[in-house]
Scaffold this motif. Structure first.
Motif, mmCIF file in Angstrom:
data_model
loop_
_atom_site.group_PDB
_atom_site.id
_atom_site.type_symbol
_atom_site.label_atom_id
_atom_site.label_comp_id
_atom_site.label_asym_id
_atom_site.label_seq_id
_atom_site.Cartn_x
_atom_site.Cartn_y
_atom_site.Cartn_z
ATOM 1 N N PRO A 1 0.812 -1.225 0.000
ATOM 2 C CA PRO A 1 0.000 0.000 0.000
ATOM 3 C C PRO A 1 0.841 1.269 0.000
ATOM 4 O O PRO A 1 0.535 2.238 -0.702
ATOM 5 N N GLY A 2 1.925 1.268 0.782
ATOM 6 C CA GLY A 2 2.778 2.456 0.847
ATOM 7 C C GLY A 2 3.439 2.736 -0.489
ATOM 8 O O GLY A 2 3.485 3.885 -0.958
ATOM 9 N N THR A 3 3.921 1.705 -1.131
ATOM 10 C CA THR A 3 4.565 1.860 -2.438
ATOM 11 C C THR A 3 3.556 2.337 -3.473
ATOM 12 O O THR A 3 3.846 3.225 -4.282
ATOM 13 N N LEU A 4 2.374 1.740 -3.432
ATOM 14 C CA LEU A 4 1.349 2.113 -4.402
ATOM 15 C C LEU A 4 1.004 3.599 -4.278
ATOM 16 O O LEU A 4 0.958 4.320 -5.280
ATOM 17 N N TYR A 5 0.776 4.039 -3.056
ATOM 18 C CA TYR A 5 0.399 5.440 -2.906
ATOM 19 C C TYR A 5 1.564 6.384 -3.175
ATOM 20 O O TYR A 5 1.353 7.549 -3.533
ATOM 21 N N GLY A 6 2.799 5.900 -3.010
ATOM 22 C CA GLY A 6 3.948 6.698 -3.434
ATOM 23 C C GLY A 6 3.888 6.933 -4.939
ATOM 24 O O GLY A 6 4.089 8.056 -5.425
ATOM 25 N N LEU B 1 1.124 6.581 -6.908
ATOM 26 C CA LEU B 1 -0.083 7.325 -7.282
ATOM 27 C C LEU B 1 0.077 8.820 -7.026
ATOM 28 O O LEU B 1 -0.375 9.648 -7.828
ATOM 29 N N SER B 2 0.717 9.171 -5.913
ATOM 30 C CA SER B 2 0.877 10.597 -5.605
ATOM 31 C C SER B 2 1.748 11.282 -6.656
ATOM 32 O O SER B 2 1.470 12.401 -7.096
ATOM 33 N N LYS B 3 2.799 10.589 -7.087
ATOM 34 C CA LYS B 3 3.668 11.157 -8.130
ATOM 35 C C LYS B 3 2.918 11.276 -9.451
ATOM 36 O O LYS B 3 2.991 12.298 -10.137
ATOM 37 N N GLU C 1 -0.267 11.403 -9.951
ATOM 38 C CA GLU C 1 -1.342 12.396 -9.886
ATOM 39 C C GLU C 1 -0.768 13.812 -9.973
ATOM 40 O O GLU C 1 -1.315 14.671 -10.664
ATOM 41 N N ALA D 1 -7.955 11.053 -9.508
ATOM 42 C CA ALA D 1 -8.827 10.332 -8.579
ATOM 43 C C ALA D 1 -10.279 10.482 -9.011
ATOM 44 O O ALA D 1 -10.684 11.524 -9.519
ATOM 45 N N TYR E 1 -8.962 5.273 -9.110
ATOM 46 C CA TYR E 1 -8.173 6.189 -9.939
ATOM 47 C C TYR E 1 -8.335 5.780 -11.391
ATOM 48 O O TYR E 1 -8.625 4.624 -11.686
#
Lengths: 275, 105
Positions: free
Chosen positions: B44-49, B51-53, B55, B62, B72
């Motif tokens: 989850p942490g890697t995924l949101y890292g 996704l944030s980039k 996005e 989103a 997303y």
């Protein structure tokens, strides 16, 4: 992961990042834990690492980046030590494993128990997973690493939801999965038969009532064969009896004459030597 | 950031974009999809890292949350960046395979 722990772990993320993504990340983590995908410890460590990466990325334009980067890494190191020393009590909270029995766990009809997950996926008639059966119930006599023959659930087995806590139904011999609040006698029955004296005999489905025969005093193999031949599931308990000859049946539960659903479990007490 | 940063952030962003190119997905479905088609297990942490980039670069966006799930989708720019990235990877793969074939003959 608890909200408090999650807040602690995600505190390392830059504030803007936290405000935008923390809630989503929290929901995803919860979904991960609910699905048994990972342990809380592993999850916490990976998020901590990802937070450190995110923090370092945000420091690229900072004038004090060396100082801040060092501080960040120090916080990460301290947090990692805290986790490694079980500071949050997470090391003992590893989740049980769940899933289907892997193909490589069964070799030549023998099951390698050590490869069987703690909770075995139960598949419904439509081929979809309906829940999970505890390995301890499926292989009650086996210890880890023991090879046992093909295992058929002789007794009614509880089936739990994905969280491995909520009871969703039972697995009935010859019937399969039956949800809570549904009678197994209303379900379609898988045909089964036994062979006695060279002749195949159909085992009635659970919707059919059967009367327990009197096998008390019989030689154990004879009595058990009589019960098994009716399709009843026999569970044997060994007792020390001074009045019944060893190897013979002392008592039976439900008692003889009782009407039960076909394929029910019958407990047979047999006599052992008194030493 | 566009293409250079996607390339610089290893394959993870490419995997996320590839997954979203198949349709909008929430985090859990995205992780499962990547695991299925690439055999890569994202946390989850890697995924949101990622996704944030992505996005921030305008490559994904989103969608409204559904219950407690947050889907997303890939943007037009994301599709273009992904296309370029995959085309280049395919070109390099072709050269590499040709050279391997030459070395083995």
């Amino acid at each position: 992961m608890s909200r408090r722990l999650f807040a602690l772990v995600t505190a390392l993320y830059p504030r803007a990042w936290r405000e935008r993504y923390a809630e989503e990340l929290s929901d995803l983590c919860q979904e991960f834990v609910d699905a048994g995908e990972t342990t809380r410890l592993h999850l916490a460590l990976t998020i901590l690492l990802a937070a450190a990466v995110e923090r370092l990325r945000s420091l690229r334009s900072s004038r004090h980046r060396v100082l801040l980067a060092s501080s960040t890494m120090l916080v990460v190191a301290l947090a990692a030590v805290t986790f490694a020393t079980n500071g949050f009590g997470l090391l003992v909270s590893a989740l049980p494993t769940k899933g289907p029995v892997p193909n490589d766990a069964i070799v030549n009809g023998q099951t390698d128990i050590s490869k069987v997950p703690d909770f075995v996926a139960a598949v419904g008639k439509d081929g979809k997973i309906v829940g999970y059966l505890p390995k301890a119930d499926l292989f009650p006599a086996a210890t880890s690493g023991t090879h046992v023959g093909p295992q058929t659930p002789f007794e009614v087995q509880p089936v739990y939801a994905s969280d491995l806590k909520t009871l969703v139904g039972h697995f009935y011999p010859g019937v399969g999965f039956v949800p809570l609040d549904v009678s197994p006698s209303t379900q379609s029955c898988v045909p089964e038969s036994t062979v006695a004296n060279g002749q195949s005999q159909a085992i009635p489905c659970p919707g059919v009532a059967q009367t327990i025969p009197n096998v008390v005093g019989m030689y154990t193999p004879t009595g058990v064969a009589k019960l098994s031949g009716m399709g009843l599931s026999v569970q044997i308990v060994t007792l020390r009896s001074s009045s019944v000859t060893p190897g013979h049946i002392v008592s039976i539960l439900p008692i003889a004459g009782t009407t039960v659903a076909a394929r029910s479990v019958v407990t047979v007490d047999i006599s052992a030597n008194v030493s | 950031m566009a293409a250079n940063e996607v390339r610089g952030s290893s394959d993870r962003s490419v995997l996320v974009l590839t997954s979203l190119a198949g349709g909008p997905k929430h985090g859990y479905a995205l992780i499962q999809d990547v695991r299925e088609f690439a055999g890569v297990r994202l946390g989850p942490g890697t995924l949101y890292g990622c996704l944030s980039k992505l996005e921030a670069a305008g490559l994904v966006e989103a969608l409204p949350a559904e219950a407690r799930r947050h889907p997303y989708r890939i943007t037009t720019s994301g599709l273009e960046v992904l296309r370029r990235q995959l085309s280049e990877s395919a070109r390099i793969a072709e050269i590499g395979l040709d050279r391997i074939a030459g070395a083995m003959t």
